[in-house]
Design an enzyme around this catalytic site. Structure first.
Site, PDB file in Angstrom:
ATOM      1  N   CYS A 205       0.884  -1.181   0.000  1.00 46.38           N
ATOM      2  CA  CYS A 205       0.000   0.000   0.000  1.00 46.38           C
ATOM      3  C   CYS A 205       0.913   1.220   0.000  1.00 46.38           C
ATOM      4  O   CYS A 205       1.087   1.885   1.020  1.00 46.38           O
ATOM      5  CB  CYS A 205      -0.920  -0.015   1.210  1.00 46.38           C
ATOM      6  SG  CYS A 205      -1.878  -1.542   1.383  1.00 46.38           S
ATOM      7  N   PRO A 208       1.765   7.620  -0.318  1.00 47.78           N
ATOM      8  CA  PRO A 208       2.249   8.468  -1.418  1.00 47.78           C
ATOM      9  C   PRO A 208       3.692   8.201  -1.840  1.00 47.78           C
ATOM     10  O   PRO A 208       4.264   8.969  -2.598  1.00 47.78           O
ATOM     11  CB  PRO A 208       2.117   9.871  -0.831  1.00 47.78           C
ATOM     12  CG  PRO A 208       2.409   9.678   0.624  1.00 47.78           C
ATOM     13  CD  PRO A 208       1.806   8.338   0.982  1.00 47.78           C
ATOM     14  N   ASN A 210       6.365   7.677   0.424  1.00 43.96           N
ATOM     15  CA  ASN A 210       7.390   8.093   1.393  1.00 43.96           C
ATOM     16  C   ASN A 210       8.234   6.912   1.865  1.00 43.96           C
ATOM     17  O   ASN A 210       9.463   6.968   1.871  1.00 43.96           O
ATOM     18  CB  ASN A 210       6.736   8.781   2.592  1.00 43.96           C
ATOM     19  CG  ASN A 210       6.103  10.107   2.230  1.00 43.96           C
ATOM     20  OD1 ASN A 210       6.370  10.653   1.161  1.00 43.96           O
ATOM     21  ND2 ASN A 210       5.261  10.627   3.096  1.00 43.96           N
ATOM     22  N   ASP A 285       1.956  -1.387   5.103  1.00 44.49           N
ATOM     23  CA  ASP A 285       1.566  -0.172   5.820  1.00 44.49           C
ATOM     24  C   ASP A 285       0.085   0.023   5.499  1.00 44.49           C
ATOM     25  O   ASP A 285      -0.278   0.698   4.542  1.00 44.49           O
ATOM     26  CB  ASP A 285       2.412   1.006   5.353  1.00 44.49           C
ATOM     27  CG  ASP A 285       2.136   2.272   6.138  1.00 44.49           C
ATOM     28  OD1 ASP A 285       1.990   2.186   7.365  1.00 44.49           O
ATOM     29  OD2 ASP A 285       2.051   3.349   5.521  1.00 44.49           O
ATOM     30  N   CYS A 336      -1.122   3.929  11.267  1.00 47.68           N
ATOM     31  CA  CYS A 336      -0.991   5.221  11.954  1.00 47.68           C
ATOM     32  C   CYS A 336      -2.255   5.480  12.767  1.00 47.68           C
ATOM     33  O   CYS A 336      -2.805   6.576  12.759  1.00 47.68           O
ATOM     34  CB  CYS A 336      -0.724   6.353  10.964  1.00 47.68           C
ATOM     35  SG  CYS A 336      -2.000   6.566   9.708  1.00 47.68           S
TER      36      CYS A 336
END
Length: 414
Positions: A205, A208, A210, A285, A336
């Site tokens: 996943c 963006p 990072n 993630d 997160c």
């Protein structure tokens, strides 16, 4: 401190990821902080240090550092207000209201619209719920922001000092791709996966991009990384980020990772779906409720059904990840968010569902252990990392590592 109180507060530290593929000029950072200290009449610049070669941590200004407010109000949206508290300038599209007498060069006070009800272009003081987030210098006139019929771009307010007292340091200080504002737990997540040369790595996943670019940088462009996202526009963003960072070892695909494993696949090179046992390392993630983000200024309401929907997707993704991982490989799962169902309970479910999966230390440790009494034994919860307000004797964590966003990391071997 209760987690609901913790998430509305701004972290006391800012972290940046340094791109180790490019030269980093630390003198530029020092000069920026010195110039700000002169502007703010501060005796000392904020402390900063590199936790590792690729991770820079900055602390707040001293408590006595301040700036006189102007009494002139500018209202920005809640997302922008949160960014200002983290040390950002205000970009033009985020400005919601500005009184007619304001001119470029004036000092203004920045307020966040907590209810999302401020009408764009409002000319009178906003009487809705708002929060002071900082003071800065206006760089655009009201005409440029609202009245010339063109979508405004660029910095509208140069932030002098956020209410959080974090330094105004951002990526624009350096050429694109040299420095990236990234929360410490997200950086740690890539350290746990530990990308190395010649490894086949899947970022399930990836948007963006990072963590994807971090993995490429860690491997010095010598790993073979496949990055997946199911939205074409996000895949394009991953490509753009890789180009900016000089990461050349990533192949992105637009695909649904809940369906990325197939017994009928002929191999990795043709793209997803992939055959079982294809990857040395996998980063999951996972999409999550995002309840660990800080500071949460807007009123975020999430239904129970919405919360439950995340664990359904996470379990589908985990099922595919386990199938795709080579025996002896490493799988890193992260979110997160702060909910137990998406973190400790998900790990407990995975260990029960997949007997060939083993929980291993999610090192290096910078977060605390998992929560007690929610599915993991003490021996297991010390192997994971939870970033949050909790203080646990099982593994004590320094404040400069703990006071970031809410985050969870678990590592498995197969």
């Amino acid at each position: 401190m209760d987690v609901s109180d913790w998430v509305i507060q701004c972290p006391k530290y800012t972290t940046f990821r340094i791109n180790i593929l490019k030269p980093f000029n630390s003198k530029k950072l020092q000069e920026t902080l010195v110039n700000q200290s002169i502007e703010l009449n501060a005796k000392h610049i904020p402390d900063y240090n590199c936790l590792k070669q690729d991770c820079l941590i900055l602390s707040q200004w001293d408590e006595d550092v301040g700036v006189e407010t102007s009494g002139i109000e500018v209202v920005v949206d809640a997302a922008c207000a949160a960014a200002v508290l983290r040390g950002a300038h205000v970009f033009a599209p985020a400005v919601m209201s500005l009184t007619p007498n304001c001119k470029a060069g004036m000092k203004v006070d920045i307020y966040g619209d907590l209810e999302g009800k401020c009408k764009r272009g409002l000319k009178v003081p906003y009487d809705g719920e708002k929060l002071y987030v900082g003071t800065g210098i206006l760089k655009m006139s009201r005409f440029e922001l609202f009245d010339n019929g063109v979508q405004p771009k660029g910095i509208a307010i140069h932030t002098l000092l956020p209410a959080s007292k974090l330094p105004v340091v951002n990526e624009t200080m350096y050429p694109k791709g040299y420095l990236l504002l990234q929360n410490l737990p997200s950086i740690v997540c890539s350290w746990v996966l530990n990308a190395q040369a010649d490894e086949y790595i899947l970022d399930m996943c990836a948007a963006p991009g990072n963590k994807t670019t971090h993995l490429g940088e860690m491997s010095k462009n010598k790993a073979f990384i496949i990055a997946i996202d199911k939205t074409p526009q996000k895949v394009l963003k991953i490509q753009e980020k890789c180009e900016a960072h000089g990461v050349t070892c990533v192949t992105p695909y637009c695909f649904d990772s809940t369906k990325c494993c197939s017994e009928d696949s002929s191999g990795i090179n043709g793209g997803p779906p992939f055959p079982p046992d294809s990857f040395d390392k996998i980063l999951l993630d996972a999409p999550c409720s995002g309840l660990g983000q800080r500071p949460q200024l807007g009123k975020k309401v999430m239904s129970l059904n919405m919360l439950k929907s995340y664990t359904i997707v996470q379990k589908k993704l985990m099922t595919n990840a386990v199938k795709l991982l080579k025996p002896g490989g490493r799988l890193v799962y992260s979110t997160c968010t702060t909910t137990v169902d998406e973190n400790e309970a998900l790990v407990s479910w995975a260990l029960e569902k997949f007997p060939n999966l083993k929980l291993i230390p999610a090192e290096p440790f910078h977060g605390g252990p998992g929560l007690p009494g929610v599915g993991l034994s003490d021996e297991q919860r010390v192997l994971v990392q939870r970033f949050g307000p909790e203080i646990d004797e099982l593994r004590l964590v320094e404040e400069k590592y703990r006071d970031h966003i809410g985050f969870f990391i678990a590592a498995f071997s197969k």
